[in-house]
Scaffold this motif. Structure first.
Motif, PDB file in Angstrom:
ATOM      1  N   LEU A  56       0.633  -1.095   0.138  1.00  0.00           N
ATOM      2  CA  LEU A  56      -0.074  -0.350   0.015  1.00  0.00           C
ATOM      3  C   LEU A  56       0.621   1.472  -0.539  1.00  0.00           C
ATOM      4  N   GLU A  57       2.671   1.397   0.614  1.00  0.00           N
ATOM      5  CA  GLU A  57       3.043   2.383   0.714  1.00  0.00           C
ATOM      6  C   GLU A  57       3.472   3.023  -0.208  1.00  0.00           C
ATOM      7  N   SER A  60       1.703   3.255  -3.458  1.00  0.00           N
ATOM      8  CA  SER A  60       1.016   4.427  -3.797  1.00  0.00           C
ATOM      9  C   SER A  60       1.668   5.404  -4.945  1.00  0.00           C
ATOM     10  N   GLN A  61       2.677   5.343  -4.263  1.00  0.00           N
ATOM     11  CA  GLN A  61       3.523   6.418  -4.146  1.00  0.00           C
ATOM     12  C   GLN A  61       4.095   6.357  -5.959  1.00  0.00           C
ATOM     13  N   LEU A  63       2.320   6.690  -8.102  1.00  0.00           N
ATOM     14  CA  LEU A  63       0.543   6.776  -8.595  1.00  0.00           C
ATOM     15  C   LEU A  63       0.987   8.798  -9.098  1.00  0.00           C
ATOM     16  N   GLN A  68      -3.872   9.058  -5.735  1.00  0.00           N
ATOM     17  CA  GLN A  68      -3.376   8.234  -4.925  1.00  0.00           C
ATOM     18  C   GLN A  68      -4.751   9.016  -3.599  1.00  0.00           C
ATOM     19  N   LEU A  71      -6.891   6.779  -4.259  1.00  0.00           N
ATOM     20  CA  LEU A  71      -7.476   4.921  -4.059  1.00  0.00           C
ATOM     21  C   LEU A  71      -6.501   5.295  -2.041  1.00  0.00           C
ATOM     22  N   GLY A  72      -5.817   6.255  -1.297  1.00  0.00           N
ATOM     23  CA  GLY A  72      -6.527   6.276  -0.297  1.00  0.00           C
ATOM     24  C   GLY A  72      -7.898   6.778   0.241  1.00  0.00           C
ATOM     25  N   TRP A 136      -2.771   2.345   7.191  1.00  0.00           N
ATOM     26  CA  TRP A 136      -2.431   2.752   6.320  1.00  0.00           C
ATOM     27  C   TRP A 136      -3.110   4.303   6.506  1.00  0.00           C
ATOM     28  N   THR A 137      -4.335   4.103   6.232  1.00  0.00           N
ATOM     29  CA  THR A 137      -5.514   5.512   5.885  1.00  0.00           C
ATOM     30  C   THR A 137      -5.363   5.600   6.774  1.00  0.00           C
ATOM     31  N   ARG A 140      -2.225   8.200   6.381  1.00  0.00           N
ATOM     32  CA  ARG A 140      -2.328   8.990   5.302  1.00  0.00           C
ATOM     33  C   ARG A 140      -3.317  10.552   6.052  1.00  0.00           C
ATOM     34  N   ASP A 201     -10.287  13.207   0.480  1.00  0.00           N
ATOM     35  CA  ASP A 201      -9.432  12.426  -0.268  1.00  0.00           C
ATOM     36  C   ASP A 201     -10.579  12.187  -1.861  1.00  0.00           C
TER      37      ASP A 201
END
Length: 290
Positions: A56-57, A60-61, A63, A68, A71-72, A136-137, A140, A201
């Protein structure tokens, strides 16, 4: 940091209780030969959860900014849905968790090593994937670029592991009904903030309109960079200038969900205290050596 500590503690303790029940049952039934496959399944589940978080981390970088955000935002909504289901499921079924796991383990013992690995993997893997996604969320949403959210989650998981070991040894007494009710309620509050930020987001990704339609702006009163602004952001995902949609989503989720969760039904009645893996599903009759 506290919000992520709570996530790690809550999810980690669920996984720890599952492991305690599985290990204690195998030891008490003189099936120590089955311990190795169970530990393999647990290890695979942990590695999968870590790999999922890394994917995930780092994935996503690569994109674009809008991708991003899309997705987030999407994963935030999914994470909140999973966490909400989890807290209600645990509240309803935790008192019967021991019997359910024992039944699955008995069937796996008859089927062989592969079934044992799968049983342990599935029992622990769900909590691991939920934890990775929600942390992860939350990281963010915090958006401060510091490792504090990850440190908080790691400390929560470490605390859960210690508590699980103490349960197994019969050295700790705790009312799990009250524990899961209070932590579940706090997690619902955290999830409301994650959900609101997830919709923000989606607005930045232009999937949902209303990004410029602010509900209020108190940035002059509450400085986001101040210690109290950082605290509010870290615990509640507070934003001093939310959109109308964010406030609406926050209220529509938090009020009915918290009211339903705190309603005095089933597991919330808080019967009995727990010492370890067989009493109320978590304590052996004597402390075996795994």
């Amino acid at each position: 940091m506290f919000a992520n500590y709570l996530i790690g503690l809550r999810e980690g303790l669920e996984a720890s209780l599952v492991v305690c029940i599985l290990i204690a049952y195998l030891v008490k039934t003189d099936r120590r030969d089955a311990l190795k496959p169970v530990w393999i399944g647990i290890a695979v589940a942990v590695v999968l959860a870590l790999g999922f978080g890394c994917a995930l981390e780092f994935g996503s970088q690569e994109l674009t900014f809008e991708a991003q955000e899309a997705l987030g935002g999407s994963l935030s909504v999914i994470a909140v849905g999973l966490v909400t289901w989890m807290v209600f499921w645990m509240r309803r079924t935790a008192r019967h968790l021991k019997a359910e796991l024992h039944g699955k383990l008995d069937a796996a013992l008859q089927m062989g090593t592969g079934a044992l690995v799968a049983t342990a993997f599935l029992a622990v893997g769900r909590e691991g994937l939920e934890t990775a996604l929600f942390v992860w969320t939350s990281v963010r949403a915090a958006g401060d670029g510091t490792p504090r959210p990850l440190i908080g989650a790691a400390l929560g998981i470490a605390t859960a592991v210690v508590l699980g070991w103490l349960f197994y040894r019969g050295a700790l007494r705790i009312n799990l009904a009250k524990f899961f009710t209070w932590t579940g309620g706090m997690l619902v509050v955290v999830a409301a903030g994650v959900l609101a930020y997830g919709f923000h987001d989606l607005q930045e990704a232009r999937w949902v309109p209303g990004l410029s339609n602010k509900a209020f702006d108190i940035s002059d009163t509450i400085d986001p960079s101040s210690w109290y602004g950082t605290l509010l952001k870290g615990v509640f995902n507070f934003q001093p200038d939310p959109t109308v949609l964010q406030v609406t989503v926050w209220l529509l989720y938090l009020v009915p969900t918290l009211a339903l969760f705190l309603a005095p039904v089933g597991f919330a009645s808080g019967k009995g205290k727990v010492k370890g893996p067989d009493e109320q599903g978590t304590r052996p009759s004597k402390a075996p050596q795994a």
